[in-house]
Write an enzyme that holds these catalytic residues in place. Structure first.
Site, short mmCIF file in Angstrom:
data_model
loop_
_atom_site.label_atom_id
_atom_site.label_comp_id
_atom_site.label_asym_id
_atom_site.label_seq_id
_atom_site.Cartn_x
_atom_site.Cartn_y
_atom_site.Cartn_z
N ASP A 80 -29.38 -56.78 -60.89
CA ASP A 80 -29.59 -56.71 -59.45
C ASP A 80 -28.29 -57.00 -58.73
OD1 ASP A 80 -31.00 -56.22 -57.16
OD2 ASP A 80 -32.10 -58.10 -57.14
N GLY A 81 -28.19 -56.54 -57.50
CA GLY A 81 -27.03 -56.80 -56.66
C GLY A 81 -27.48 -57.19 -55.27
N GLU A 92 -24.86 -53.47 -57.38
CA GLU A 92 -25.90 -52.98 -58.30
C GLU A 92 -25.25 -52.36 -59.54
OE1 GLU A 92 -29.07 -53.39 -57.97
OE2 GLU A 92 -29.59 -53.51 -55.85
N ASP A 139 -33.73 -52.14 -59.56
CA ASP A 139 -34.44 -51.63 -58.39
C ASP A 139 -33.57 -50.67 -57.58
OD1 ASP A 139 -32.65 -53.28 -57.07
OD2 ASP A 139 -34.16 -54.67 -56.32
N HIS A 143 -38.46 -57.48 -55.82
CA HIS A 143 -39.41 -58.54 -55.47
C HIS A 143 -40.85 -58.14 -55.74
CE1 HIS A 143 -37.40 -62.06 -53.56
NE2 HIS A 143 -36.37 -61.22 -53.68
N ASP A 173 -32.12 -61.29 -58.96
CA ASP A 173 -31.95 -61.34 -57.51
C ASP A 173 -31.44 -62.72 -57.09
OD1 ASP A 173 -32.69 -60.31 -54.64
OD2 ASP A 173 -33.65 -62.27 -54.83
#
Length: 260
Positions: A11-12, A50, A74, A131, A141
C-alpha cells in the site's frame, strides 16, 4: 509436490499528492517468516508510493524453487499498468496513447525489471479494496501512513506465529472496478476530496476475537489498540449486520455469539 507460495500485501499513502508520502509492504515467505517493509519520501505522489511498495517487496525475493507469488494491492493504476499498459508504452518508446511521456517511467522500468528477474515464477496481481478489513491490507496502510506522517511504525521481521496480524485472512478474488477512482488516498486516511477512505454502504464497525472474547468497536483506532502486538487474534471491518454474521461464521463462531 505442492508449489510454494509468497503472499505480499502492499500500500502507499501521500498527503497533498504531491506531498509527503510513504509506502508499506508485508511479505509472508514460504519458510513462514514475515517481513514488514516501509519508507517515506518528502515529496512524492500516491501512485509512486503504491509502485514503490510493490517494487521493494519483489526486490527482497530470492527464489530458488518454483514459487507462486500473490501480490495484493488496492491500486488499480498499479495493476492495470503492469498487466495491460506497460507493454504498449515500451513498444512506443515510453509514450502513452496521446504521445506524451509516460508518468513515473523510472518506477515502471524498475517494476518490470523485478517481474522479469523473478521469472519463470509468475506474479498474480490481486485487487483488494482499500480498508475492506483484511488484516494484511490494513497493516500496510498503517505502515504507509506512519511514514508519510514522519512517525514510522516499528517494522516486524520474524516468524509468522509471533506476528500480530492474521495473514491467513486472504481477500476473495475480486475483479478490477470498471472505472478507476481518481481520488487519491492521503496520509490522514481521507481521499483528496476530503471524504473518508472507509466510506461505503451501511454503518462501519470493527470486530475482534481475542482469547475467546468477541468485541465490537466503532473506530479502527480502538480496534487497533486492542489487537496490535497480540499474536493469533482475529479482527475485521464490517459494514452491515449480514457482513458481521458472515465474519463470525468464517471464524467458526455462532452468529448468535455474544459481542461485548
Amino acid at each position: 509436490m505442492m508449489q510454494k507460495s509468497v503472499v505480499i500485501f502492499t500500500d502507499g499513502a501521500c498527503s497533498g499528492n504531491p506531498g509527503p508520502g510513504g509506502w508499506g509492504s508485508v511479505v509472508w515467505m514460504p519458510d513462514d517468516t514475515v517481513h514488514e517493509l516501509g519508507d517515506g519520501v518528502r515529496e512524492t505522489t500516491n501512485n509512486r508510493m503504491e509502485m514503490a511498495a510493490a517494487i521493494h517487496a519483489l526486490k527482497m525475493l530470492e527464489l530458488t524453487e518454483p514459487t507462486q507469488i500473490l501480490l495484493y494491492t488496492d491500486s488499480q493504476y498499479l495493476i492495470r499498468g503492469i498487466t495491460q499498459w506497460i507493454f504498449g508504452w515500451r513498444a512506443k518508446g515510453w509514450k502513452n496513447a496521446e504521445g506524451k511521456d509516460v508518468a513515473n517511467r523510472e518506477h515502471w522500468e524498475e517494476l518490470l525489471r523485478q517481474v522479469t528477474r523473478l521469472k519463470p515464477n509468475t506474479i498474480q496481481w490481486k485487487y483488494v479494496r482499500g480498508h475492506s478489513g483484511y488484516p494484511g491490507n490494513e497493516r500496510c496502510d498503517q505502515i504507509a501512513v506512519s511514514y508519510a506522517q514522519g512517525k514510522p511504525d516499528r517494522l516486524y521481521i520474524g516468524p509468522k506465529d509471533g506476528y500480530f496480524v492474521d495473514l491467513e485472512q486472504l481477500p476473495a478474488d475480486e475483479p478490477l472496478p470498471e472505472k478507476s477512482v481518481s481520488k487519491s488516498k492521503s496520509a490522514s486516511g481521507t481521499t483528496s476530496s476530503g471524504s473518508s477512505k472507509s466510506s461505503g454502504g451501511g454503518p462501519v464497525s470493527y470486530l475482534s476475537y481475542i482469547n475467546g472474547v468477541l468485541k465490537r468497536y466503532s473506530t479502527w483506532a480502538e480496534c487497533e489498540k486492542a489487537v496490535k502486538g497480540r499474536p493469533g487474534v482475529k479482527f475485521k471491518k464490517v459494514k452491515s449486520r449480514q457482513e458481521e454474521q458472515e465474519t463470525l461464521t468464517s471464524w467458526g463462531l455462532s452468529t448468535s455469539a455474544p459481542i461485548e
